[in-house]
Design a protein around this motif. Structure first.
Motif, PDB file in Angstrom:
ATOM      1  N   ALA A 119       0.804  -1.218   0.000  1.00  0.00           N
ATOM      2  CA  ALA A 119       0.000   0.000   0.000  1.00  0.00           C
ATOM      3  C   ALA A 119       0.837   1.269   0.000  1.00  0.00           C
ATOM      4  O   ALA A 119       0.388   2.313  -0.479  1.00  0.00           O
ATOM      5  N   ASN A 120       2.038   1.236   0.546  1.00  0.00           N
ATOM      6  CA  ASN A 120       2.850   2.452   0.620  1.00  0.00           C
ATOM      7  C   ASN A 120       4.007   2.432  -0.370  1.00  0.00           C
ATOM      8  O   ASN A 120       5.088   2.947  -0.109  1.00  0.00           O
ATOM      9  N   LEU A 121       3.783   1.853  -1.538  1.00  0.00           N
ATOM     10  CA  LEU A 121       4.852   1.705  -2.522  1.00  0.00           C
ATOM     11  C   LEU A 121       5.402   3.062  -2.975  1.00  0.00           C
ATOM     12  O   LEU A 121       6.617   3.229  -3.117  1.00  0.00           O
ATOM     13  N   GLU A 122       4.521   4.045  -3.181  1.00  0.00           N
ATOM     14  CA  GLU A 122       4.994   5.367  -3.602  1.00  0.00           C
ATOM     15  C   GLU A 122       5.919   5.969  -2.551  1.00  0.00           C
ATOM     16  O   GLU A 122       6.962   6.558  -2.868  1.00  0.00           O
ATOM     17  N   GLN A 123       5.556   5.815  -1.285  1.00  0.00           N
ATOM     18  CA  GLN A 123       6.370   6.314  -0.178  1.00  0.00           C
ATOM     19  C   GLN A 123       7.730   5.620  -0.161  1.00  0.00           C
ATOM     20  O   GLN A 123       8.781   6.265  -0.010  1.00  0.00           O
ATOM     21  N   ARG A 124       7.715   4.310  -0.349  1.00  0.00           N
ATOM     22  CA  ARG A 124       8.971   3.554  -0.348  1.00  0.00           C
ATOM     23  C   ARG A 124       9.891   4.009  -1.480  1.00  0.00           C
ATOM     24  O   ARG A 124      11.099   4.168  -1.280  1.00  0.00           O
ATOM     25  N   CYS A 125       9.317   4.199  -2.665  1.00  0.00           N
ATOM     26  CA  CYS A 125      10.123   4.625  -3.812  1.00  0.00           C
ATOM     27  C   CYS A 125      10.709   6.008  -3.579  1.00  0.00           C
ATOM     28  O   CYS A 125      11.849   6.296  -3.979  1.00  0.00           O
ATOM     29  N   CYS A 126       9.954   6.867  -2.909  1.00  0.00           N
ATOM     30  CA  CYS A 126      10.422   8.206  -2.610  1.00  0.00           C
ATOM     31  C   CYS A 126      11.610   8.155  -1.650  1.00  0.00           C
ATOM     32  O   CYS A 126      12.612   8.851  -1.839  1.00  0.00           O
ATOM     33  N   ARG A 127      11.513   7.315  -0.617  1.00  0.00           N
ATOM     34  CA  ARG A 127      12.625   7.165   0.330  1.00  0.00           C
ATOM     35  C   ARG A 127      13.864   6.649  -0.380  1.00  0.00           C
ATOM     36  O   ARG A 127      14.978   7.135  -0.169  1.00  0.00           O
ATOM     37  N   HIS A 128      13.644   5.614  -1.187  1.00  0.00           N
ATOM     38  CA  HIS A 128      14.743   4.983  -1.910  1.00  0.00           C
ATOM     39  C   HIS A 128      15.457   6.019  -2.773  1.00  0.00           C
ATOM     40  O   HIS A 128      16.692   6.120  -2.766  1.00  0.00           O
ATOM     41  N   ALA A 129      14.694   6.815  -3.505  1.00  0.00           N
ATOM     42  CA  ALA A 129      15.277   7.839  -4.370  1.00  0.00           C
ATOM     43  C   ALA A 129      16.013   8.902  -3.555  1.00  0.00           C
ATOM     44  O   ALA A 129      17.073   9.400  -3.978  1.00  0.00           O
ATOM     45  N   PHE A 130      15.465   9.245  -2.382  1.00  0.00           N
ATOM     46  CA  PHE A 130      16.099  10.232  -1.503  1.00  0.00           C
ATOM     47  C   PHE A 130      17.516   9.800  -1.142  1.00  0.00           C
ATOM     48  O   PHE A 130      18.472  10.571  -1.255  1.00  0.00           O
ATOM     49  N   TYR A 131      17.667   8.558  -0.733  1.00  0.00           N
ATOM     50  CA  TYR A 131      18.982   8.082  -0.316  1.00  0.00           C
ATOM     51  C   TYR A 131      19.937   7.928  -1.497  1.00  0.00           C
ATOM     52  O   TYR A 131      21.119   8.259  -1.395  1.00  0.00           O
ATOM     53  N   LEU A 132      19.438   7.440  -2.620  1.00  0.00           N
ATOM     54  CA  LEU A 132      20.309   7.326  -3.791  1.00  0.00           C
ATOM     55  C   LEU A 132      20.767   8.707  -4.247  1.00  0.00           C
ATOM     56  O   LEU A 132      21.919   8.887  -4.660  1.00  0.00           O
ATOM     57  N   ARG A 133      19.887   9.673  -4.159  1.00  0.00           N
ATOM     58  CA  ARG A 133      20.218  11.040  -4.551  1.00  0.00           C
ATOM     59  C   ARG A 133      21.314  11.631  -3.667  1.00  0.00           C
ATOM     60  O   ARG A 133      22.065  12.505  -4.097  1.00  0.00           O
ATOM     61  N   HIS A 134      21.407  11.136  -2.451  1.00  0.00           N
ATOM     62  CA  HIS A 134      22.413  11.646  -1.514  1.00  0.00           C
ATOM     63  C   HIS A 134      23.665  10.770  -1.456  1.00  0.00           C
ATOM     64  O   HIS A 134      24.480  10.905  -0.546  1.00  0.00           O
ATOM     65  N   GLY A 135      23.813   9.858  -2.423  1.00  0.00           N
ATOM     66  CA  GLY A 135      25.090   9.170  -2.565  1.00  0.00           C
ATOM     67  C   GLY A 135      25.167   7.751  -2.047  1.00  0.00           C
ATOM     68  O   GLY A 135      26.224   7.127  -2.125  1.00  0.00           O
ATOM     69  N   LEU A 136      24.045   7.221  -1.515  1.00  0.00           N
ATOM     70  CA  LEU A 136      24.047   5.820  -1.114  1.00  0.00           C
ATOM     71  C   LEU A 136      23.711   4.952  -2.328  1.00  0.00           C
ATOM     72  O   LEU A 136      23.194   5.443  -3.324  1.00  0.00           O
ATOM     73  N   ARG A 137      24.010   3.668  -2.233  1.00  0.00           N
ATOM     74  CA  ARG A 137      23.705   2.765  -3.334  1.00  0.00           C
ATOM     75  C   ARG A 137      22.883   1.585  -2.824  1.00  0.00           C
ATOM     76  O   ARG A 137      22.965   1.216  -1.649  1.00  0.00           O
ATOM     77  N   ASP A 138      22.105   1.028  -3.699  1.00  0.00           N
ATOM     78  CA  ASP A 138      21.292  -0.147  -3.381  1.00  0.00           C
ATOM     79  C   ASP A 138      22.169  -1.384  -3.567  1.00  0.00           C
ATOM     80  O   ASP A 138      22.649  -1.656  -4.664  1.00  0.00           O
TER      81      ASP A 138
END
Length: 243
Positions: A119-138
């Protein structure tokens, strides 16, 4: 003056942890069922190598961070920004400061997987993008706890493997089992085994009861087996936004 110079960090010990603004933010930022009870968290500070920090802009309280400093990796547990300070870039400033502190060292964190349907997939994707944008990697490493799949992120220049992940879990389990049970605010929870995600990069099916509310499956299970960061940033905020 740079953004990072606008904020300052104050390290928190078990006495300072009782400051009302810290206690209040912790207990309001994260759902009760997904918290380590605050009295127990305070008791853990001298037992586990936790870097607990309060962040300020001038005299205004910005938020809090907790990083567990294991030999294997520095595990980013909690990150919350105070209500009145959100939407002003402070979350990014704090994250950059934390990453600078561990520059050249392994910094890791768990977030709810953006590859699991829920149900919170959009929220999860937003968090994921936030961290990648700040230099972390998956890293592609994932674990599923109580039906919720978590993805491990790591600092871009670090090496973090599945065996490193298991080492973190094992070390945490040893520390938790050494805690005097009579001192804990809640009963000893026992142990529950985490299951590796079947496909670390594929689509996820189903979603557990915690899909809308962060990463800690009930309180002490999370601490006993897998501590996952639960963050409220000033970008992509919702009631239980882990960023």
């Amino acid at each position: 003056m740079s953004g990072e110079s606008m904020i300052r960090e104050v390290r928190v010990d078990s006495d300072a942890a009782l400051m009302p603004e810290l206690h209040r933010l912790y207990e309001t930022a994260f759902p009760v069922e997904e918290q380590i009870p605050y009295p127990d968290l305070v008791r853990l500070l001298p037992v586990i190598p936790i870097a607990y920090s309060a962040w300020y802009a001038g005299d205004s309280f910005v938020g809090l961070t907790l990083v567990c400093e294991w030999p294997t990796a520095n595990w980013f547990w909690y990150f919350a920004v105070a209500d009145g300070m959100r939407g002003r870039g402070y979350g990014s400033m704090v994250l950059k400061a934390v990453m600078a502190r561990y520059s050249g060292r392994v910094l890791v964190l768990d977030i709810e997987s953006p590859r699991q349907q829920c149900a919170n997939l959009e929220q999860r994707c937003c968090r994921h993008a936030f961290y990648l944008r700040h230099g972390l990697r998956d890293t592609g490493l994932e674990r599923t706890f109580s039906g919720v799949t978590y993805t491990m992120l790591a600092s871009a220049d670090s090496v973090f493997t599945d065996s490193d992940y298991e080492s973190l879990l094992a070390e945490l389990g040893r520390c938790w089992e050494a805690m005097p049970r009579k001192e804990l605010a809640r009963p000893w929870p026992g142990r529950t085994k985490a299951t590796p995600a079947a496909d670390p990069v594929g689509a996820r099916g189903g979603c557990g009861a915690h899909c809308g509310g962060g990463q800690f499956w009930p309180s002490f299970m999370r601490l006993a087996m897998a501590i996952c960061i639960f963050v409220l940033s000033d970008e992509c905020l919702s009631t239980s936004a882990s960023m």
